[in-house]
Design an enzyme around this catalytic site. Structure first.
Site, PDB file in Angstrom:
ATOM      1  N   ASP A  12       7.467  21.524  14.080  1.00  0.00           N
ATOM      2  CA  ASP A  12       7.429  22.246  12.843  1.00  0.00           C
ATOM      3  C   ASP A  12       8.975  21.922  12.142  1.00  0.00           C
ATOM      4  OD1 ASP A  12       6.804  24.105  10.490  1.00  0.00           O
ATOM      5  OD2 ASP A  12       8.396  25.368  11.363  1.00  0.00           O
ATOM      6  N   SER A  13       9.100  22.008  10.992  1.00  0.00           N
ATOM      7  CA  SER A  13      10.641  21.824  10.332  1.00  0.00           C
ATOM      8  C   SER A  13      11.545  22.731  11.011  1.00  0.00           C
ATOM      9  CB  SER A  13      10.310  21.782   8.630  1.00  0.00           C
ATOM     10  OG  SER A  13       9.822  23.133   8.584  1.00  0.00           O
ATOM     11  N   CYS A  75       3.392  22.583  10.764  1.00  0.00           N
ATOM     12  CA  CYS A  75       4.229  22.447   9.521  1.00  0.00           C
ATOM     13  C   CYS A  75       3.001  21.878   8.541  1.00  0.00           C
ATOM     14  CB  CYS A  75       5.527  21.263   9.512  1.00  0.00           C
ATOM     15  SG  CYS A  75       6.259  21.279   8.097  1.00  0.00           S
ATOM     16  N   GLU A 154      12.640  34.330   6.263  1.00  0.00           N
ATOM     17  CA  GLU A 154      13.898  33.842   7.292  1.00  0.00           C
ATOM     18  C   GLU A 154      14.691  34.981   6.963  1.00  0.00           C
ATOM     19  OE1 GLU A 154      15.069  29.934   7.890  1.00  0.00           O
ATOM     20  OE2 GLU A 154      13.167  29.291   7.934  1.00  0.00           O
ATOM     21  N   CYS A 186       1.486  27.831   4.419  1.00  0.00           N
ATOM     22  CA  CYS A 186       2.960  27.538   5.059  1.00  0.00           C
ATOM     23  C   CYS A 186       3.192  28.480   6.069  1.00  0.00           C
ATOM     24  CB  CYS A 186       4.000  27.904   3.830  1.00  0.00           C
ATOM     25  SG  CYS A 186       5.710  27.840   4.283  1.00  0.00           S
ATOM     26  N   HIS A 188       5.446  29.973   7.345  1.00  0.00           N
ATOM     27  CA  HIS A 188       6.030  31.355   7.065  1.00  0.00           C
ATOM     28  C   HIS A 188       5.347  32.669   6.565  1.00  0.00           C
ATOM     29  CE1 HIS A 188       9.512  28.728   7.782  1.00  0.00           C
ATOM     30  NE2 HIS A 188      10.582  29.635   7.464  1.00  0.00           N
TER      31      HIS A 188
HETATM   32  N1  DGL Z   1       7.283  24.819   7.901  1.00  0.00           N
HETATM   33  C1  DGL Z   1       7.008  24.522   6.141  1.00  0.00           C
HETATM   34  C2  DGL Z   1       5.663  24.154   5.914  1.00  0.00           C
HETATM   35  O1  DGL Z   1       4.758  25.113   6.445  1.00  0.00           O
HETATM   36  C3  DGL Z   1       7.834  25.555   5.581  1.00  0.00           C
HETATM   37  C4  DGL Z   1       9.230  25.561   5.796  1.00  0.00           C
HETATM   38  C5  DGL Z   1       9.747  24.380   5.302  1.00  0.00           C
HETATM   39  O2  DGL Z   1       9.964  24.057   3.957  1.00  0.00           O
HETATM   40  O3  DGL Z   1      10.185  23.368   6.058  1.00  0.00           O
HETATM   41  O4  DGL Z   1       5.273  23.654   5.060  1.00  0.00           O
END
Ligand code: DGL
Length: 271
Positions: A12-13, A75, A154, A186, A188
């Protein structure tokens, strides 16, 4: 060692992919997992396609060094832009979050109006809308980027007045469209589930892509004879490209339990 015992690789990012790990642990408790969060370059949701594709390849190569049997692209932004090119580049099974979430949404929608909320990158890729239309071209898709939801999650601001106001404003077009299903597109957003549910009303069904991808991973491992059936709890290893301590502190929110060790490793610098 048999291939079934090799870990599942998840990237993931940053932190958000832990919502996917949480579901993987719940549905596949015996699997070993290696997680890579690109905390040095997060967020991906505001970046270009080129950058997201390049970062995603570097993350995948990092996981391959850990002998993973499959890669889960947790992600949504990476799944939207990089999945196809990752699949072309590497031989192992690679799964993204878009198709499982979209399929579930189509199955659940009676009114044939589906809302998609996600980062700007995911929305602009058009990947959820395309996938939904490929399954049923008569479905109307209402897209809404919600960029403030990532920092709110976050920050731990899931249900305060700021989160409520952001949700109300972002979700207004979806409420007006009379969508009966909304995809949390997403990593989050499952943390903001309550505030989102209140903004769209109790009758709207929310799709948690993390849950859907874990089910898909399970089905695929079974089909390929790669399920780990050794009978005891799997081991999870966590790597990040920056600030392991920060990751460790916030991880509990996303994973639901504390993690002991987070190592520093970088997809970009690995040779
Ligand atoms: N993990 C990213 C997503 O699901 C969200 C956080 C980011 O923008 O890196 O798109």
């Amino acid at each position: 060692m048999s291939e079934a015992r090799f870990p599942i690789g998840v990237f993931d990012s940053g932190l958000g992919g832990l919502t996917v790990v949480k579901e993987l642990i719940r549905q596949l408790p015996c699997e070993n997992i290696v997680y890579f969060g690109d905390t040095a370059r997060v967020p991906y949701g505001t970046k270009s396609k080129e950058a997201i594709v390049r970062f995603s390849h570097e993350n995948a190569r990092f996981l391959l060094k850990h002998k993973v049997k499959m890669i889960v692209v947790a992600c949504n932004s990476s799944s939207s832009f990089a999945l196809e090119s990752l699949r072309k580049a590497y031989k192992l099974p690679i799964i993204g979050v878009i198709v499982p979430g979209a399929c579930k949404a189509v199955g659940m929608s009676r009114k044939k109006v589906i809302g998609v909320i996600a980062t700007s990158a995911t929305i602009h890729s058009g990947q959820y809308a395309r996938t939904i239309k490929n399954i049923d071209k008569n479905i109307k898709v209402v897209n809404q980027p919600c960029p403030l939801f990532v920092p709110l999650a976050e920050e731990g601001w899931y249900d305060n007045v700021i989160a409520q106001q952001a949700a109300k404003k972002y979700l207004q077009p979806i409420v007006q469209s009379k969508a009966d299903v909304v995809i949390l597109g997403c990593t989050h957003y499952p943390l903001l589930r309550n505030v989102i549910q209140r903004a769209v009303g109790p009758k709207v069904f929310l799709i948690n892509s993390a849950k859907e991808i874990a089910q898909e991973v399970k089905d695929l491992l079974k089909k390929m004879g790669l399920l780990n059936t050794q009978g005891h709890r799997g081991k999870c290893q966590f790597f990040v490209s920056d600030k392991p301590q920060h990751f460790k502190t916030l991880a509990k929110r996303f994973l639901g339990c504390a993690i002991k060790n987070v190592h520093k490793g970088s997809g970009a610098c690995m040779n």
